[in-house]
Design a protein around this motif. Structure first.
Motif, short mmCIF file in Angstrom:
data_model
loop_
_atom_site.label_atom_id
_atom_site.label_comp_id
_atom_site.label_asym_id
_atom_site.label_seq_id
_atom_site.Cartn_x
_atom_site.Cartn_y
_atom_site.Cartn_z
N SER A 133 -42.44 -27.64 44.30
CA SER A 133 -43.50 -27.12 45.17
C SER A 133 -43.16 -25.78 45.80
O SER A 133 -44.06 -25.05 46.22
CB SER A 133 -43.82 -28.13 46.28
OG SER A 133 -42.73 -28.28 47.17
N ASN A 188 -45.84 -22.90 45.45
CA ASN A 188 -46.47 -23.15 44.16
C ASN A 188 -47.84 -23.80 44.38
O ASN A 188 -48.01 -25.01 44.28
CB ASN A 188 -45.57 -24.06 43.31
CG ASN A 188 -46.18 -24.42 41.97
OD1 ASN A 188 -47.22 -23.87 41.58
ND2 ASN A 188 -45.56 -25.33 41.26
N THR A 189 -48.83 -22.95 44.68
CA THR A 189 -50.16 -23.47 45.00
C THR A 189 -50.96 -23.84 43.75
O THR A 189 -52.04 -24.42 43.87
CB THR A 189 -50.95 -22.44 45.83
OG1 THR A 189 -50.97 -21.18 45.13
CG2 THR A 189 -50.30 -22.25 47.20
N ASN A 190 -50.42 -23.51 42.58
CA ASN A 190 -51.12 -23.92 41.35
C ASN A 190 -51.03 -25.43 41.13
O ASN A 190 -51.95 -26.05 40.58
CB ASN A 190 -50.52 -23.19 40.13
CG ASN A 190 -50.85 -21.71 40.12
OD1 ASN A 190 -51.90 -21.30 40.60
ND2 ASN A 190 -49.94 -20.91 39.59
N ASP A 191 -49.91 -26.02 41.55
CA ASP A 191 -49.68 -27.43 41.28
C ASP A 191 -49.64 -28.30 42.54
O ASP A 191 -49.64 -29.53 42.43
CB ASP A 191 -48.36 -27.61 40.52
CG ASP A 191 -48.36 -26.87 39.19
OD1 ASP A 191 -49.34 -27.00 38.44
OD2 ASP A 191 -47.37 -26.15 38.91
N TYR A 192 -49.58 -27.66 43.71
CA TYR A 192 -49.44 -28.42 44.95
C TYR A 192 -50.44 -27.92 45.98
O TYR A 192 -50.74 -26.73 46.04
CB TYR A 192 -48.02 -28.31 45.51
CG TYR A 192 -46.97 -28.91 44.60
CD1 TYR A 192 -46.54 -30.22 44.75
CD2 TYR A 192 -46.42 -28.16 43.56
CE1 TYR A 192 -45.59 -30.77 43.91
CE2 TYR A 192 -45.46 -28.69 42.71
CZ TYR A 192 -45.06 -30.00 42.89
OH TYR A 192 -44.12 -30.54 42.05
N ASP A 193 -50.94 -28.83 46.79
CA ASP A 193 -51.92 -28.51 47.81
C ASP A 193 -51.28 -28.46 49.20
O ASP A 193 -50.27 -29.11 49.46
CB ASP A 193 -53.05 -29.55 47.83
CG ASP A 193 -53.84 -29.56 46.53
OD1 ASP A 193 -54.03 -28.46 45.94
OD2 ASP A 193 -54.26 -30.65 46.10
#
Length: 216
Positions: A133, A188-193
């Protein structure tokens, strides 16, 4: 050994190593444990730890700007390890996310080694990172330096390792519109919120001083 004009056996005796260790290391090419490296450095204080670990720089300390003291050698910007509890910061071979309670709650847990590196003097301990993340800043498999703090110490926008009642996580902390909550923001905002958690759920907070790739 060539510089000193000694053979495997003489170095083994001088450094207090196990018989045959040097020969095995040469044949296998697998190197030595940090404990055996430390024994060699203690037996030959003129030897540069940086050179022994990385091959970079001068082999002998007096080839630099005079012979360094132990404290000066340990302040190198390159990481080294020490089995001396008074030198460096303890490293626990557990994951913050999966097994950090083994470190913080156990009275019998013993650090695997101590890490010595300039710039991390504020750290209380080192442990492993699991997860993606916070990539690319902190990568899966890195080790992180932690300094325990309180909620009042938090500088919003910085990275913290947080122990909550049910999970452990490493995130950027920011204010929430709700004064009773904190925002937990991944890199890592592509995979985690982004998430929000109640402050009341937080058991421990650690400032992340920095991270390095595991080198031992």
């Amino acid at each position: 050994m060539e510089k000193k004009g000694i053979n495997d056996n003489q170095m083994t005796v001088n450094a207090g190593l196990s018989v045959g260790l040097i020969g095995k290391a040469k044949v296998s090419g697998k190197g030595m444990s940090s404990m055996n490296i430390e024994k060699i450095l203690l037996a030959y204080p003129e030897l540069s730890a940086d050179w022994l670990l990385t091959g970079a720089g001068s082999m002998l300390k007096d080839d630099l700007n005079g012979i360094k003291t132990i404290d000066e050698a340990n302040s190198s910007t390159l990481p080294t390890t020490s089995m001396n509890p008074s030198i460096g910061t303890p490293y626990y071979d557990v994951d913050f996310i999966g097994g950090f309670d083994e470190v913080f709650n156990s009275q019998v847990n013993i650090p695997a080694t101590n890490i010595v590196i300039r710039g991390f003097e504020k750290a209380s301990l080192w442990c492993n990172v699991t997860g993606h993340s916070m990539e690319p800043k902190i990568n899966h498999g890195d080790i992180i330096a932690l300094h325990q703090c309180t909620l009042n110490d938090i500088q919003y926008g910085e990275i913290y390792a947080v122990v909550l009642d049910t999970i452990r996580t490493i995130k950027i902390l920011r204010r929430s519109p709700d004064p009773d909550k904190l925002r937990f923001i991944p890199i890592n905002t592509n995979d985690y919120d982004e998430q929000e958690f109640d402050k009341s759920r937080i058991i421990n907070v650690f400032e992340v001083i920095g991270s390095i790739s595991k080198f031992f």
